[in-house]
Design a protein around this motif. Structure first.
Motif, short mmCIF file in Angstrom:
data_model
loop_
_atom_site.label_atom_id
_atom_site.label_comp_id
_atom_site.label_asym_id
_atom_site.label_seq_id
_atom_site.Cartn_x
_atom_site.Cartn_y
_atom_site.Cartn_z
N SER A 206 35.29 40.91 31.97
CA SER A 206 34.95 42.16 32.62
C SER A 206 33.50 42.14 33.12
O SER A 206 32.59 41.82 32.36
N GLU B 265 31.14 44.92 35.03
CA GLU B 265 30.99 46.30 35.48
C GLU B 265 29.64 46.40 36.20
O GLU B 265 28.60 46.14 35.61
N LYS C 249 39.26 39.72 34.54
CA LYS C 249 40.35 40.68 34.69
C LYS C 249 39.91 41.96 35.40
O LYS C 249 40.69 42.58 36.09
N ILE C 250 38.65 42.36 35.20
CA ILE C 250 38.15 43.61 35.77
C ILE C 250 36.82 43.35 36.49
O ILE C 250 35.89 42.80 35.90
N ASP D 229 34.32 45.80 38.68
CA ASP D 229 34.10 47.18 39.12
C ASP D 229 32.78 47.27 39.88
O ASP D 229 31.71 47.12 39.30
N LYS E 34 43.04 41.68 37.50
CA LYS E 34 44.02 42.77 37.55
C LYS E 34 43.46 44.00 38.27
O LYS E 34 44.19 44.72 38.91
N THR E 35 42.14 44.23 38.12
CA THR E 35 41.52 45.45 38.63
C THR E 35 40.30 45.11 39.46
O THR E 35 39.38 44.46 38.97
N ARG F 19 37.68 47.31 41.79
CA ARG F 19 37.27 48.64 42.23
C ARG F 19 36.10 48.53 43.22
O ARG F 19 35.03 48.06 42.86
N GLU G 264 45.49 46.71 40.55
CA GLU G 264 44.78 47.89 41.03
C GLU G 264 43.68 47.47 42.00
O GLU G 264 42.80 46.70 41.65
#
Length: 169
Positions: free
Chosen positions: A87, A89, A110-111, A113, A134-135, A137, A158
């Motif tokens: 992740s 962020e 996986k993420i 953002d 997966k995500t 943003r 997403e």
């Protein structure tokens, strides 16, 4: 030591380092590179951090990196060496304009953002498949286009492009 820092000790090793909201922090202390068991680094709200050193690769156990609300312009290309990162962020990093192609080499990611990064315009072309992401943003960014290489995000569940006013549909 500021009171808002939290340390979780496991077997005498620091596995989580939380600098969240430490506004005086303008860079990482050199002692951080000896934290071989560090899995989570939280720099959210450290407004004076403008860059990460290329030696970030030394934190090869890192799985979670929160750089939200910092003044980062970019991520160093050595980020590609963080093979366990799950992740990243970077919400509201207003100075971030783009990412290096090396982001595509993070096979465990996986993420990602980047929402609210109001200067962010360019998402890199992905030269190889990213199966774990997966995500993604990108809401409230200035992204102008989405490359055809987005098809390389084969596990994407997403994709948030809301309020991307510069996006050419």
């Amino acid at each position: 030591m500021p009171s808002n820092m939290e340390f979780l000790l496991i077997g005498g090793q620091i596995s989580m380092l939380d600098y969240k909201g430490t506004m005086e922090l303008s860079g990482l202390p050199s002692s951080i590179w000896s934290l071989k068991k560090l899995v989570k680094l939280d720099l959210k709200g450290c407004y004076h951090i403008e860059n990460l050193p290329s030696s970030i690769w030394m934190l090869n156990s890192l799985t979670s990196l929160d750089l939200s609300y910092t003044s980062l312009n970019y991520l160093p290309s050595s980020i590609e060496c963080l093979s366990r990162i799950v992740s990243i962020e970077m919400r509201n990093c207003y100075r971030l304009v783009s990412l290096s192609d090396s982001i595509g080499k993070l096979k465990s990611l996986k993420i990602l953002d980047l929402s609210g990064c109001s200067s962010f315009k360019f998402f890199p072309e992905l030269l190889e498949p990213m199966e774990c992401l997966k995500t993604l943003r990108l809401s409230q960014t200035k992204i102008e286009e989405v490359h055809d290489s987005i098809e390389n995000l084969v596990g994407l569940e997403e994709l948030d492009l809301s309020e991307c006013r510069s996006l050419d549909c």
